[in-house]
Scaffold this active site. Structure first.
Site, PDB file in Angstrom:
ATOM      1  N   SER A  98      66.776  -5.793 144.753  1.00 26.51           N
ATOM      2  CA  SER A  98      66.003  -6.229 143.585  1.00 26.51           C
ATOM      3  C   SER A  98      66.244  -5.422 142.311  1.00 26.51           C
ATOM      4  CB  SER A  98      64.512  -6.190 143.929  1.00 26.51           C
ATOM      5  OG  SER A  98      64.188  -4.902 144.393  1.00 26.51           O
ATOM      6  N   THR A 200      60.943  -4.592 141.751  1.00 27.33           N
ATOM      7  CA  THR A 200      61.299  -4.042 140.445  1.00 27.33           C
ATOM      8  C   THR A 200      60.781  -2.615 140.376  1.00 27.33           C
ATOM      9  OG1 THR A 200      61.185  -6.129 139.297  1.00 27.33           O
ATOM     10  CG2 THR A 200      60.672  -4.189 137.981  1.00 27.33           C
ATOM     11  N   THR A 218      65.364  -4.138 136.805  1.00 26.88           N
ATOM     12  CA  THR A 218      65.250  -5.164 137.848  1.00 26.88           C
ATOM     13  C   THR A 218      66.424  -6.143 137.797  1.00 26.88           C
ATOM     14  OG1 THR A 218      63.714  -6.813 138.778  1.00 26.88           O
ATOM     15  CG2 THR A 218      63.992  -6.837 136.411  1.00 26.88           C
ATOM     16  N   ARG A 228      67.214 -17.103 133.009  1.00 27.78           N
ATOM     17  CA  ARG A 228      65.782 -16.749 133.055  1.00 27.78           C
ATOM     18  C   ARG A 228      65.622 -15.236 132.899  1.00 27.78           C
ATOM     19  NH1 ARG A 228      62.457 -13.075 136.186  1.00 27.78           N
ATOM     20  NH2 ARG A 228      60.353 -13.906 136.254  1.00 27.78           N
ATOM     21  N   THR A 251      54.867  -5.063 137.756  1.00 26.24           N
ATOM     22  CA  THR A 251      55.788  -5.647 138.722  1.00 26.24           C
ATOM     23  C   THR A 251      55.145  -6.925 139.244  1.00 26.24           C
ATOM     24  OG1 THR A 251      57.039  -5.250 140.759  1.00 26.24           O
ATOM     25  CG2 THR A 251      54.856  -4.257 140.631  1.00 26.24           C
ATOM     26  N   GLY A 252      55.962  -7.833 139.726  1.00 26.99           N
ATOM     27  CA  GLY A 252      55.430  -9.104 140.202  1.00 26.99           C
ATOM     28  C   GLY A 252      56.002 -10.255 139.397  1.00 26.99           C
TER      29      GLY A 252
HETATM   30  N1  ASP Z   1      58.764  -8.702 137.305  1.00 30.80           N
HETATM   31  C1  ASP Z   1      60.067  -9.099 137.781  1.00 30.80           C
HETATM   32  C2  ASP Z   1      60.451 -10.394 137.127  1.00 30.80           C
HETATM   33  O1  ASP Z   1      59.609 -11.267 136.960  1.00 30.80           O
HETATM   34  C3  ASP Z   1      60.148  -9.273 139.245  1.00 30.80           C
HETATM   35  C4  ASP Z   1      59.652  -8.165 140.096  1.00 30.80           C
HETATM   36  O2  ASP Z   1      58.752  -7.414 139.733  1.00 30.80           O
HETATM   37  O3  ASP Z   1      60.171  -8.032 141.192  1.00 30.80           O
HETATM   38  O4  ASP Z   1      61.618 -10.580 136.845  1.00 30.80           O
END
Ligand code: ASP
Length: 336
Positions: A98, A200, A218, A228, A251-252
């Protein structure tokens, strides 16, 4: 870079072991990083610098990232150097799916990386949707320090990186390619983040002089649409630092963070007097109150200028690494 030249697990572990040596970490800490059993949990970071330095980083890989950060500090580095060193260690771990090399590709099989950094003076740098460059956070730092801009994207970011001396590297590892091929069998486009699994790295650091910095790096949501970009490289969404107040990272599912300008919100709540923990809880509540969160995870992590920290997520499973001169802990964030 040929597959055989790519950093492998063994060299990654070797690097951790030597970093541990620099910091005077007991073997238990290194063992924990590589998943071995912990016999005796003692904290053993030797005082290489004055009290006060603090790092918090998202997820399990935050432990080794923080060690790299403290190693940079012990060599005279600033909070921003701590951030960059921490990010690099995770970005070059080809096993991680990731961040950096080895990150899962987009739905077209292309790895694109996003990263940003920000320092205590409010300077910020960012790259998004960048291909073939292994250290996106270092490129973001160069954008911040060597251009009049904050953000470069796509081909322009890559061109700038190459001009700045970064090497072109094939970021798609065999492991990530196989995972993508398995996903291609069904080819279901569901940009819904897995609640348990998104890694991330967001990193916040306070150095001995009380300078705050932050970084976020990330490969974004796996199998995303080509082009994207999530929250991670967006100043105010995936990261925000105000040297007089505090710093926050997210994160998320990036779309939920961007819609609520999450990290900026956390810092503004701290400015208003909230403890970092309460600020993260309030920012998570903002998301919960504004959208259906049954299928999405977001976690916030915050550190204020006095070293107080906190984290909160929508669902369980989010954790962060806290490292100071006295302690090294993996902390489960609160949720709900
Ligand atoms: N926040 C990151 C994204 O939306 C993904 C992640 O936190 O793993 O690209």
């Amino acid at each position: 870079m040929s597959q055989s030249n790519k950093p492998n697990r063994r060299s990654f572990i070797g690097k951790l072991a030597s970093l541990g040596g620099v910091l005077g970490l007991a073997p238990f800490a290194i063992n924990r990083m590589i998943g071995a059993e912990i016999a005796k949990p003692v904290n053993t970071i030797t005082p290489l610098d004055k009290p006060g330095a603090t790092m918090v980083s998202t997820w399990n890989h935050g432990i080794q990232a923080n060690i790299a950060g403290f190693s940079a500090l012990s060599k005279g580095g600033t909070a921003l150097d701590m951030i960059e060193a921490a990010a690099k260690l995770v970005e070059e771990d080809a096993e991680g799916l990731s961040v950096g090399i080895g990150g899962l590709p987009d739905r077209d099989g292309i790895v694109t990386l996003d990263a940003c950094c920000m320092d205590h003076t409010g300077q910020a740098g960012s790259v998004a949707a960048m291909q073939d460059i292994m250290y996106p956070l270092s490129v973001a730092r160069k954008v911040m320090e060597e251009t009049p801009h904050v953000m470069l994207v796509g081909e322009g970011a890559k061109m700038f990186a190459l001009e700045s001396g970064f090497k072109s590297t094939d970021l798609l590892t065999e492991k990530a390619r196989e995972a993508w091929l398995r996903w291609m069998e069904k080819h279901e486009y569901k940009p819904v983040i897995n609640i348990e699994n998104h890694d991330t790295i967001g990193i916040l650091a306070l150095d001995n002089e009380g300078r705050l910095s932050g970084g976020c790096t990330t490969s974004g949501v796996a199998y995303k649409m080509h082009g994207r970009v999530g929250d991670s490289p967006i100043i105010g969404a995936g990261l925000f630092v105000d040297g007089a107040v505090g710093a926050a990272t997210a994160t998320g599912l990036g779309e939920a963070v961007m819609r609520t300008v999450g990290s900026f919100l956390v810092v503004e709540l701290m400015r208003g007097g909230l403890h970092p923990q309460a600020a993260c809880e309030t920012a998570v509540k903002r998301i919960i109150d504004s959208m259906d969160v049954s299928n999405l995870q977001v976690g916030y992590l915050a550190l204020d200028k006095t070293g107080r920290h906190g984290a909160h997520a929508i669902h369980s499973g989010f954790n962060y690494a806290l490292t100071t001169l006295k302690t090294e802990n993996l902390i489960d964030a609160t949720h709900g």
